[in-house]
Design an enzyme around this catalytic site. Sequence first.
Site, mmCIF file in Angstrom:
data_model
loop_
_atom_site.group_PDB
_atom_site.id
_atom_site.type_symbol
_atom_site.label_atom_id
_atom_site.label_comp_id
_atom_site.label_asym_id
_atom_site.label_seq_id
_atom_site.Cartn_x
_atom_site.Cartn_y
_atom_site.Cartn_z
ATOM 1 C CB SER A 1 3.807 6.292 5.962
ATOM 2 O OG SER A 1 3.113 6.267 4.803
ATOM 3 C CE1 TYR A 2 4.637 1.124 -1.059
ATOM 4 C CE2 TYR A 2 6.121 2.766 -2.154
ATOM 5 C CZ TYR A 2 5.455 1.496 -2.083
ATOM 6 O OH TYR A 2 5.639 0.635 -3.037
ATOM 7 C CB ALA A 3 10.473 4.598 1.832
ATOM 8 C CE1 TYR B 1 5.637 8.119 -3.472
ATOM 9 C CE2 TYR B 1 7.428 9.463 -3.489
ATOM 10 C CZ TYR B 1 6.353 9.163 -3.975
ATOM 11 O OH TYR B 1 5.784 9.315 -5.390
ATOM 12 C CE LYS C 1 -3.781 2.454 2.460
ATOM 13 N NZ LYS C 1 -4.495 2.341 3.778
#
Length: 250
Positions: free
Chosen positions: A156-158, A154, A97
């Site tokens: 929280s994504y990475a 990014y 996600k």
Amino acid sequence: MALSGKVALVTGGVKNLGAQIARELASVGANLALHHHSASSEKDAAKLAAELKQKHPSIKVVFYQGDLTSAAAVTKLFQDTLKDFGHIDIVVNTVGKVLKKPITEISEAEYDSMFAINSKTAFFVLKEAAAHVTDGGKIITIVTALLGAFTGLYTSYAGSKAPVEHFTRGVCKELQSRRISVNNVAPGPMDTPFFYPQESPEAVEFHKANGMGDRLTMVEDIAPIIKFLCTEGAWITGQTIFANGGYTTR
Ligand SMILES: NC(=O)c1ccc[n+]([C@@H]2O[C@H](COP(=O)([O-])OP(=O)(O)OC[C@H]3O[C@@H](n4cnc5c(N)ncnc54)[C@H](OP(=O)(O)O)[C@@H]3O)[C@@H](O)[C@H]2O)c1
């Protein structure tokens, strides 16, 4: 047929990158256990089922549905697959996600969701895979090129994909004696519906300009790497393979 008789479990395996990985593994004879999540993915599953049946009539393909953010759901997926196929030789986890936002705007609920999908799911898929994949098997998780880049927005994504590199290194050492290779593949910004919703047209152009030939990564660039890791590339283990047309280097 290098994977004839082998069983590959692909999570998120009915559309976009997951479906392309399923096609690649089917092309070398693997039987497929294909997981999907949302109700909207049902039609992708039906379409892929018809395509695989037509192109590879001799392989067995079974579909499974589930939200994999609980350990129990991951265990059930593995148990269902074992019941249907008897063994699992390859596991490819494509669940993910993305969220592109300044940290000041990220809520606790968003943080929890990002880590549940990108980190917790990956951990428990690795746990079940470590318990059940046959000796000599292969375990692969899809991460992101952003693990090799310092990029704002990014976080929280990475950040939620980053622990997977360490999970993989640890599990690789635990499974070395059973000749099971454990790796990550990290695509660049990839031309799928996953990528576009949080990107402006200018950001899309920026991402393209940073890749070889001024284009995004395609699923067709990545799926053959998964096939390679499952066949001739078996000596590679404990690695994160960055495949992004030069988008980032390290
Ligand atoms: N596209 C890119 O720019 C890009 C770049 C680098 C890395 N990646 C990574 O590549 C992988 C595949 O991405 P993609 O572009 O092919 O998009 P995708 O098809 O949307 O892949 C994400 C998958 O995760 C599944 N998923 C989400 N929440 C889940 C949950 N709670 N339980 C179980 N499954 C869940 C999605 O299912 P539903 O849609 O049914 O919820 C979907 O099958 C992801 O891990 C992504 O992080 C993508």
